[in-house]
Scaffold this motif. Structure first.
Motif, PDB file in Angstrom:
ATOM      1  N   GLN A 145       0.827  -1.203   0.000  1.00 57.63           N
ATOM      2  CA  GLN A 145       0.000   0.000   0.000  1.00 57.63           C
ATOM      3  C   GLN A 145       0.864   1.256   0.000  1.00 57.63           C
ATOM      4  O   GLN A 145       0.572   2.223  -0.707  1.00 57.63           O
ATOM      5  CB  GLN A 145      -0.921   0.002   1.208  1.00 57.63           C
ATOM      6  CG  GLN A 145      -1.863   1.206   1.241  1.00 57.63           C
ATOM      7  CD  GLN A 145      -2.637   1.296   2.534  1.00 57.63           C
ATOM      8  OE1 GLN A 145      -2.108   1.049   3.614  1.00 57.63           O
ATOM      9  NE2 GLN A 145      -3.913   1.651   2.439  1.00 57.63           N
ATOM     10  N   GLU A 146       1.942   1.243   0.785  1.00 66.92           N
ATOM     11  CA  GLU A 146       2.830   2.407   0.829  1.00 66.92           C
ATOM     12  C   GLU A 146       3.470   2.656  -0.532  1.00 66.92           C
ATOM     13  O   GLU A 146       3.620   3.810  -0.961  1.00 66.92           O
ATOM     14  CB  GLU A 146       3.913   2.192   1.896  1.00 66.92           C
ATOM     15  CG  GLU A 146       3.406   2.118   3.322  1.00 66.92           C
ATOM     16  CD  GLU A 146       2.849   3.435   3.817  1.00 66.92           C
ATOM     17  OE1 GLU A 146       3.197   4.486   3.237  1.00 66.92           O
ATOM     18  OE2 GLU A 146       2.072   3.422   4.778  1.00 66.92           O
ATOM     19  N   GLU A 160      -3.993   4.017  -5.819  1.00 69.28           N
ATOM     20  CA  GLU A 160      -4.771   3.573  -4.674  1.00 69.28           C
ATOM     21  C   GLU A 160      -5.191   2.127  -4.870  1.00 69.28           C
ATOM     22  O   GLU A 160      -5.409   1.667  -5.997  1.00 69.28           O
ATOM     23  CB  GLU A 160      -6.020   4.449  -4.491  1.00 69.28           C
ATOM     24  CG  GLU A 160      -5.714   5.894  -4.122  1.00 69.28           C
ATOM     25  CD  GLU A 160      -6.986   6.694  -3.884  1.00 69.28           C
ATOM     26  OE1 GLU A 160      -8.082   6.111  -4.071  1.00 69.28           O
ATOM     27  OE2 GLU A 160      -6.880   7.873  -3.520  1.00 69.28           O
ATOM     28  N   LEU A 218       2.259   1.878  -3.539  1.00 69.64           N
ATOM     29  CA  LEU A 218       1.246   2.439  -4.434  1.00 69.64           C
ATOM     30  C   LEU A 218       0.977   3.897  -4.103  1.00 69.64           C
ATOM     31  O   LEU A 218       0.925   4.756  -4.994  1.00 69.64           O
ATOM     32  CB  LEU A 218      -0.054   1.632  -4.357  1.00 69.64           C
ATOM     33  CG  LEU A 218      -0.219   0.515  -5.403  1.00 69.64           C
ATOM     34  CD1 LEU A 218       0.780  -0.607  -5.147  1.00 69.64           C
ATOM     35  CD2 LEU A 218      -1.637  -0.022  -5.398  1.00 69.64           C
ATOM     36  N   SER A 219       0.813   4.192  -2.824  1.00 71.30           N
ATOM     37  CA  SER A 219       0.512   5.563  -2.413  1.00 71.30           C
ATOM     38  C   SER A 219       1.631   6.519  -2.792  1.00 71.30           C
ATOM     39  O   SER A 219       1.382   7.645  -3.243  1.00 71.30           O
ATOM     40  CB  SER A 219       0.269   5.598  -0.903  1.00 71.30           C
ATOM     41  OG  SER A 219       0.039   6.911  -0.448  1.00 71.30           O
ATOM     42  N   GLY A 227       1.239   7.579  -6.373  1.00 76.12           N
ATOM     43  CA  GLY A 227      -0.026   8.177  -6.797  1.00 76.12           C
ATOM     44  C   GLY A 227      -1.118   7.188  -7.144  1.00 76.12           C
ATOM     45  O   GLY A 227      -2.073   7.554  -7.844  1.00 76.12           O
TER      46      GLY A 227
END
Length: 362
Positions: free
Chosen positions: A323-324, A332, A326-327, A330
């Motif tokens: 998740q980190e 989600e 991807l975040s 940019g």
């Protein structure tokens, strides 16, 4: 040609050392200075040459290491030969399977420079070597995976091909290990509808992100609940595809440790069997949610040589880091993916649609 024994010391005079080894893609030879600098050799025909050694200080180590830290060992470089001036020696081979092997150590004592032959190293590769010496591993010298082009057909190689695994986490994004793409001339994802590209890399945690148009269904990522000790899991990937076939393999096990090597909190240990090519594959819970990305396996033979048993000691990168990643670039994660009420067969079918093979040319 003389044979050096492990631990044997010789007087070193000169400013150049040559090595002849059976190097292959992803196996490197380097010199490490006392202050933690990694120095690459020059190439002179069949020889790897370190010149002007005096400028690197009195103490240095010369080692070979395998950059693919998931499976394999660096022992295949032997027989290894060393030349200083007109004299040649064969280097002592390691007893166990290692991913980083110290060939020799240069040091100065009583005003005289000496060379100590070595056959020791680390089963866990360059990271373990660097941690033992409190230095930064040479990640900055690796080929940048963001420069690796994706192809519809696998491009010509410099002499090597390999494969790894990846996980579809959105309809257009696959996460895998950075080392799966490392030093590659190109890669291919068979389920891609067109050429794809690397859009993000986390070298510290060995993750890479591939963007494209893919056929398949994303696997939901478990974020809120951390893995717990003893939890049942399944590992899915494409190990040993040249031997076992290019279809998905699924194995069962449990979470056997909540930390990685050296207390690494970004990883956990699991017992489901994996093999070469599993890197980048999925570790999921009983609901089919992604809890980790397969990253590494212990060098079993080396541990057995020291009187211990290490079967199925494997490590995965925790899903929160996906998740980190991807975040940070940019993107989600989908919020509408559900695994409630899935039967074991339905879970396996989801893994078939969400875990992909990645073919790599070197």
């Amino acid at each position: 040609m003389s044979e050096l024994k492990a631990g044997e010391r010789i007087r070193y005079e000169g400013d150049e050392i040559r090595f002849r080894l059976n190097l292959r893609p992803q196996v490197r030879l380097t010199l490490v200075t006392r202050d933690g600098r990694f120095v690459e050799p020059e190439i002179d025909g069949a020889w790897q040459v370190f010149r002007s050694l005096s400028r690197h200080g009195d103490d240095a180590e010369i080692l070979v290491f395998l950059e693919d830290t998931a499976i394999g060992h660096a022992n295949d470089v032997y027989p290894a030969q060393m030349r200083i001036g007109e004299s040649e020696w064969s280097m002592p081979e390691p007893i166990g399977s290692l991913r980083s092997i110290i060939l020799c150590q240069l040091y100065r004592k009583d005003g005289v420079t000496r060379l100590k032959a070595s056959n020791e190293g680390h089963a866990f590769g360059i990271d373990a070597y660097a941690r033992a010496r409190n230095i930064e591993p040479p990640r900055h010298q690796r080929s940048a995976p963001t420069d690796v082009p994706g192809h519809r057909d696998l491009p010509p190689s410099r002499g090597g091909r390999g494969s790894g695994s990846g996980i579809l986490v959105t309809p257009t994004l696959i996460v895998t290990n950075e080392h799966v793409l490392e030093d590659a001339t190109g890669f291919r994802v068979p389920v891609a509808r067109d050429a794809c590209r690397v859009v993000g890399v986390d070298p510290m945690h060995d993750l890479a992100l591939i963007e494209g148009e893919f056929s398949g269904d994303p696997i939901p990522v478990r974020i809120a609940d951390p893995v717990w000790l003893g939890e049942d899991i399944m590992a899915a990937g494409y190990p040993l595809s040249d031997l076992l076939g290019a279809d998905l393999k699924v194995t069962g096990g449990h979470v056997s440790g909540l930390k990685g090597l050296g207390g690494d909190l970004s990883r956990f240990q699991f017992s489901a069997p994996i093999g070469s090519g599993s890197s980048g594959g999925a570790v999921v819970d009983k609901q089919g949610r992604l809890v980790g990305v397969t990253a590494a396996s212990l060098a079993h033979q080396n541990v057995r040589d020291h009187g211990a048993n290490s079967e199925n000691v494997n490590f995965a990168i925790k899903a929160c880091l996906v998740q980190e990643l991807l975040s940070a670039h940019g993107f989600e994660l989908p919020t509408n993916l559900s695994s409630d009420g899935m039967s074991p067969r339905e879970l396996t079918n989801r893994l078939r649609r969400g875990v992909v093979q990645i073919e790599v040319a070197f």
